[in-house]
Motif scaffolding. Sequence first.
Motif, PDB file in Angstrom:
ATOM      1  N   TYR A  54      35.666  48.822  50.676  1.00 29.51           N
ATOM      2  CA  TYR A  54      35.334  47.969  49.541  1.00 29.51           C
ATOM      3  C   TYR A  54      33.888  47.462  49.591  1.00 29.51           C
ATOM      4  CZ  TYR A  54      35.828  44.242  46.064  1.00 29.51           C
ATOM      5  OH  TYR A  54      35.652  43.416  44.970  1.00 29.51           O
ATOM      6  N   PRO A  93      31.390  40.649  45.207  1.00 27.42           N
ATOM      7  CA  PRO A  93      32.613  40.099  45.788  1.00 27.42           C
ATOM      8  C   PRO A  93      32.734  40.515  47.251  1.00 27.42           C
ATOM      9  CG  PRO A  93      33.116  41.923  44.314  1.00 27.42           C
ATOM     10  CD  PRO A  93      31.659  41.654  44.161  1.00 27.42           C
ATOM     11  N   CYS A 130      39.778  40.022  44.186  1.00 28.48           N
ATOM     12  CA  CYS A 130      40.187  41.431  44.144  1.00 28.48           C
ATOM     13  C   CYS A 130      40.437  42.035  45.527  1.00 28.48           C
ATOM     14  CB  CYS A 130      39.172  42.244  43.345  1.00 28.48           C
ATOM     15  SG  CYS A 130      39.094  41.746  41.604  1.00 28.48           S
ATOM     16  N   PRO A 131      39.516  41.904  46.497  1.00 26.80           N
ATOM     17  CA  PRO A 131      39.831  42.450  47.822  1.00 26.80           C
ATOM     18  C   PRO A 131      41.003  41.748  48.491  1.00 26.80           C
ATOM     19  CG  PRO A 131      37.743  41.263  47.856  1.00 26.80           C
ATOM     20  CD  PRO A 131      38.137  41.409  46.420  1.00 26.80           C
ATOM     21  N   SER A 168      46.277  42.127  39.580  1.00 24.33           N
ATOM     22  CA  SER A 168      45.875  43.539  39.557  1.00 24.33           C
ATOM     23  C   SER A 168      45.627  43.999  38.122  1.00 24.33           C
ATOM     24  CB  SER A 168      46.934  44.417  40.229  1.00 24.33           C
ATOM     25  OG  SER A 168      48.096  44.552  39.423  1.00 24.33           O
ATOM     26  N   GLY A 187      42.355  41.342  36.889  1.00 23.89           N
ATOM     27  CA  GLY A 187      41.124  41.674  37.600  1.00 23.89           C
ATOM     28  C   GLY A 187      40.779  43.147  37.514  1.00 23.89           C
ATOM     29  N   GLY A 188      41.801  44.008  37.536  1.00 23.89           N
ATOM     30  CA  GLY A 188      41.540  45.439  37.466  1.00 23.89           C
ATOM     31  C   GLY A 188      40.957  45.859  36.133  1.00 23.89           C
ATOM     32  N   ALA A 244      37.429  44.694  35.876  1.00 24.59           N
ATOM     33  CA  ALA A 244      36.535  45.508  36.703  1.00 24.59           C
ATOM     34  C   ALA A 244      36.014  46.712  35.933  1.00 24.59           C
ATOM     35  CB  ALA A 244      37.264  45.964  37.962  1.00 24.59           C
ATOM     36  N   GLN A 266      34.057  49.056  42.838  1.00 21.10           N
ATOM     37  CA  GLN A 266      34.879  48.799  44.015  1.00 21.10           C
ATOM     38  C   GLN A 266      36.190  48.096  43.668  1.00 21.10           C
ATOM     39  OE1 GLN A 266      31.936  47.454  43.260  1.00 21.10           O
ATOM     40  NE2 GLN A 266      31.516  45.545  44.344  1.00 21.10           N
ATOM     41  N   ASP A 267      36.250  47.483  42.478  1.00 23.61           N
ATOM     42  CA  ASP A 267      37.473  46.806  42.052  1.00 23.61           C
ATOM     43  C   ASP A 267      38.409  47.715  41.260  1.00 23.61           C
ATOM     44  OD1 ASP A 267      36.857  44.433  43.259  1.00 23.61           O
ATOM     45  OD2 ASP A 267      36.062  43.471  41.460  1.00 23.61           O
ATOM     46  N   TRP A 268      37.999  48.927  40.970  1.00 20.78           N
ATOM     47  CA  TRP A 268      38.863  49.813  40.178  1.00 20.78           C
ATOM     48  C   TRP A 268      40.167  50.117  40.905  1.00 20.78           C
ATOM     49  CZ3 TRP A 268      34.643  53.867  38.373  1.00 20.78           C
ATOM     50  CH2 TRP A 268      33.765  53.215  37.508  1.00 20.78           C
ATOM     51  N   LEU A 301      41.907  48.133  42.441  1.00 20.31           N
ATOM     52  CA  LEU A 301      42.835  47.013  42.239  1.00 20.31           C
ATOM     53  C   LEU A 301      43.908  47.355  41.223  1.00 20.31           C
ATOM     54  CD1 LEU A 301      43.625  44.041  42.683  1.00 20.31           C
ATOM     55  CD2 LEU A 301      41.987  43.446  40.891  1.00 20.31           C
TER      56      LEU A 301
END
Length: 266
Positions: free
Chosen positions: A174, A189, A196-197, A225, A228-229, A232, A239-241, A243
């Motif tokens: 991430y 983040p 998200c992480p 998810s 936030g996803g 993103a 990097q959040d995809w 999620l």
Amino acid sequence: MLQQYCDRWIFRTRHQPTLAASEPACRRARGALVDAHQTRPSAAAHLSMDRGGVMLPFTYEQFVDVFATYNTRIWPAQVLAYLVALAILFGLKRRSANLVCAGLALMWLWTGVAYHWMHFASINKAAWLFGALFVLEGALLLLIGATGRIRFGTGAGPLGVVGWGFIAYATVAYPLLGLWTGHGYPRMPTFGVTPCPVTIFTFGVLLLARPVVPKSVLVVPLLWSLVGGSAAFLLQVPQDWVLLFSGAAALPMLLRKDSRTVPAST
């Protein structure tokens, strides 16, 4: 409306000499209206001008500025978050539900209060609700860990592979993906202290639970998810995809395991 009135007045001054003296002033007023219309962005444009016409209550620059301020203020909490993750992994090895759930709860409680309420709420009022949900998730994790309603192992089979994959992604891949795609620290983040992480890591740990996971602790991670996803993708935070995928992948696997297993007595 005022611009149309000026146009009509200018037309009349050309046919009525007694009104001719007011024509220059009316022309100046009309020019000011045109300039204001062309240079001042509307409220809707303010919501979406930064990244692909996205209708959000903040711009991309405001979004990453919050991370910059947050990461600067909480340092070295980012390092401590990795120590908490090591404690969680130790708890998995020792099959200590109390330690695992306490570590996860600390991440959710911290993120709800320090990130959502104390920072993100400054640009998005919905963060007050998000923070409340994160605090609720932290409390639920503490409760199920203390009451023995969940057990953990080191993982086996497809669930274990996916679970460890999410854990590795959240902790290592991430932040590296964030740096590689141009999201440099501190405007990014960070693991363990941002939503998200934390959510991806939590899904990974819950996939290592046995025999089942209480459904109550799945609700908030699943909701985030989705929220936030999707954000993103709109804000172009690659990097959040994962999620969005983590919720879609983990939930059916956890529910399928639940349907095939009779919970052990505690």
